[in-house]
Design a protein around this motif. Structure first.
Motif, short mmCIF file in Angstrom:
data_model
loop_
_atom_site.label_atom_id
_atom_site.label_comp_id
_atom_site.label_asym_id
_atom_site.label_seq_id
_atom_site.Cartn_x
_atom_site.Cartn_y
_atom_site.Cartn_z
N THR A 1 -6.12 22.56 -1.67
CA THR A 1 -6.78 23.26 -0.57
C THR A 1 -5.84 23.41 0.62
OG1 THR A 1 -8.95 22.42 -1.23
CG2 THR A 1 -8.73 23.18 1.04
N ALA A 2 -5.07 22.36 0.92
CA ALA A 2 -4.15 22.39 2.06
C ALA A 2 -3.06 23.43 1.84
CB ALA A 2 -3.53 21.01 2.28
N VAL A 3 -2.47 23.48 0.64
CA VAL A 3 -1.42 24.46 0.36
C VAL A 3 -1.99 25.88 0.40
CG1 VAL A 3 0.21 25.31 -1.38
CG2 VAL A 3 0.00 22.85 -0.95
N ALA A 4 -3.19 26.07 -0.14
CA ALA A 4 -3.83 27.39 -0.08
C ALA A 4 -4.06 27.82 1.36
CB ALA A 4 -5.14 27.37 -0.85
N ASP A 5 -4.44 26.85 2.20
CA ASP A 5 -4.70 27.14 3.61
C ASP A 5 -3.43 27.59 4.33
OD1 ASP A 5 -6.16 27.03 6.17
OD2 ASP A 5 -4.93 25.27 6.57
N VAL A 6 -2.33 26.86 4.13
CA VAL A 6 -1.10 27.21 4.84
C VAL A 6 -0.52 28.51 4.31
CG1 VAL A 6 0.61 25.98 3.42
CG2 VAL A 6 0.96 26.18 5.87
N GLN A 7 -0.66 28.77 3.01
CA GLN A 7 -0.20 30.04 2.47
C GLN A 7 -1.01 31.20 3.04
OE1 GLN A 7 2.27 31.10 0.23
NE2 GLN A 7 3.19 29.08 0.52
N ALA A 8 -2.31 31.00 3.21
CA ALA A 8 -3.16 32.04 3.77
C ALA A 8 -2.80 32.33 5.23
CB ALA A 8 -4.62 31.63 3.67
N ARG A 9 -2.44 31.28 5.97
CA ARG A 9 -2.10 31.46 7.39
C ARG A 9 -0.81 32.28 7.56
NH1 ARG A 9 -3.07 25.76 10.63
NH2 ARG A 9 -4.82 24.99 9.38
N LEU A 10 0.13 32.11 6.64
CA LEU A 10 1.45 32.72 6.83
C LEU A 10 1.68 33.98 6.00
CD1 LEU A 10 3.67 29.50 6.86
CD2 LEU A 10 2.81 30.79 8.81
N SER A 11 0.86 34.21 4.97
CA SER A 11 1.14 35.32 4.06
C SER A 11 1.13 36.67 4.76
CB SER A 11 0.15 35.32 2.90
OG SER A 11 -1.18 35.51 3.37
N GLY A 12 0.19 36.88 5.69
CA GLY A 12 0.13 38.16 6.38
C GLY A 12 1.39 38.44 7.18
N LEU A 13 1.92 37.42 7.84
CA LEU A 13 3.15 37.59 8.61
C LEU A 13 4.35 37.83 7.70
CD1 LEU A 13 2.68 34.85 11.33
CD2 LEU A 13 2.52 37.31 11.64
N LEU A 14 4.39 37.11 6.59
CA LEU A 14 5.51 37.28 5.66
C LEU A 14 5.55 38.68 5.08
CD1 LEU A 14 5.36 33.84 3.82
CD2 LEU A 14 7.15 34.63 5.37
N GLU A 15 4.38 39.31 4.93
CA GLU A 15 4.33 40.66 4.39
C GLU A 15 4.84 41.70 5.40
OE1 GLU A 15 0.31 41.26 3.24
OE2 GLU A 15 0.46 40.01 1.44
N LEU A 16 4.90 41.32 6.67
CA LEU A 16 5.25 42.28 7.72
C LEU A 16 6.70 42.17 8.19
CD1 LEU A 16 1.96 42.11 9.81
CD2 LEU A 16 2.73 44.01 8.41
N ILE A 17 7.41 41.10 7.83
CA ILE A 17 8.81 41.01 8.23
C ILE A 17 9.68 41.67 7.17
CG2 ILE A 17 8.38 38.89 9.53
CD1 ILE A 17 9.83 37.35 7.31
N PRO A 18 10.91 42.06 7.53
CA PRO A 18 11.79 42.73 6.56
C PRO A 18 12.06 41.89 5.33
CG PRO A 18 12.67 42.91 8.79
CD PRO A 18 11.55 41.93 8.86
N VAL A 19 12.17 42.54 4.19
CA VAL A 19 12.55 41.87 2.95
C VAL A 19 14.08 41.86 2.89
CG1 VAL A 19 12.47 41.94 0.43
CG2 VAL A 19 10.45 42.55 1.77
#
Length: 252
Positions: A187-205
């Motif tokens: 649950t903790a790992v899912a929570d932190v991934q959810a918090r950061l995934s949106g930002l990671l999708e928006l920065i340059p690859v």
């Protein structure tokens, strides 16, 4: 120094504070992956206006950052792809800050809205995910669990496009927690991934970062397979730090 070339930093005699700021932002890389930290330092210096025209020559800048010229070139190429800098050849050439840099748009707006919550999320991830990797390496996993980790690793490494890769990356991190069977940790790992995934999708690859990420993912899986919790913890912590460096560089 030729009289025709503009100074890479403000003249200390004219603006010592600005020159000191630039030197501080370009201080040597001591910790973390040199590529990601170099990108962070350069992007931050550009966004803060510490350098507004031409960057120092490669030799000088590499020495200031304490990285190899190859690493610096990779970092500059990544920033060029992201629209932060451009290169010019010939007399008076070099690497220049773009007049119209990407603002980061939605990503920066989200980062601002998160405030200290972003820093807390990055700190939280740095504690939770290395611990999950170490626990997985300490657990007597079944053959099916090891196969699952290798399958998730391959899915992320062989992703057909960037969007798929982002999702596969999250699934890989969740897989490490899931094989432990520890539900609060999952649950903790899912929570932190959810918090950061949106930002990671928006920065340059950044392709160099992707290569580093793939190698670190493989190292974590290898450490888990070898039953080496210390190695699994160390590599995952380095991986989290590299991601945090890119987020800080592009979003703050």
């Amino acid at each position: 120094m030729s009289g025709a070339d503009p100074a890479p930093f403000p003249d200390p005699a004219v603006s010592g504070a600005e020159a000191a700021l630039a030197r501080t932002l370009f201080r040597p890389v001591r910790d973390g992956n040199p590529f990601e930290v170099a990108v962070e330092r350069l992007a931050t210096a550009i966004r803060l206006g510490a350098v507004t025209e031409r960057l120092p020559p490669e030799r000088e800048l590499a020495a200031m950052l304490g990285v190899s010229r190859m690493t610096l070139r990779d970092a500059l190429a990544a920033l060029a792809d992201a629209g932060f800098v451009t290169s010019r050849r010939g007399r008076g050439g070099g690497t220049f800050v773009c007049d119209r840099r990407p603002s980061g748009g939605d990503a920066q707006a989200v980062a601002r809205s998160m405030g200290e919550a972003l820093t807390h999320a990055l700190d939280y991830r740095r504690i939770i995910e290395p611990g999950a990797a170490a626990l997985a390496a300490s657990t007597d996993l079944s053959a099916a669990a090891h196969d699952h980790l290798r399958a998730c690793l391959a899915e992320a490494t062989e992703a057909p496009d960037d969007g798929f890769r982002r999702r596969a990356d999250s699934r890989f991190h969740l897989a490490i927690a899931s094989v432990t069977g520890n539900e609060p940790l999952i649950t903790a790992v899912a929570d932190v991934q959810a918090r950061l995934s949106g930002l990671l999708e928006l920065i340059p690859v950044l392709r160099t970062n992707i290569a580093h990420s793939d190698a670190q993912h493989a190292d974590v899986v290898a450490a888990i397979a070898a039953g080496d919790p210390a190695r699994a913890d160390t590599v995952m912590r380095e991986h989290c730090d590299a991601t945090a460096a890119l987020l800080r560089g592009f979003l703050r």
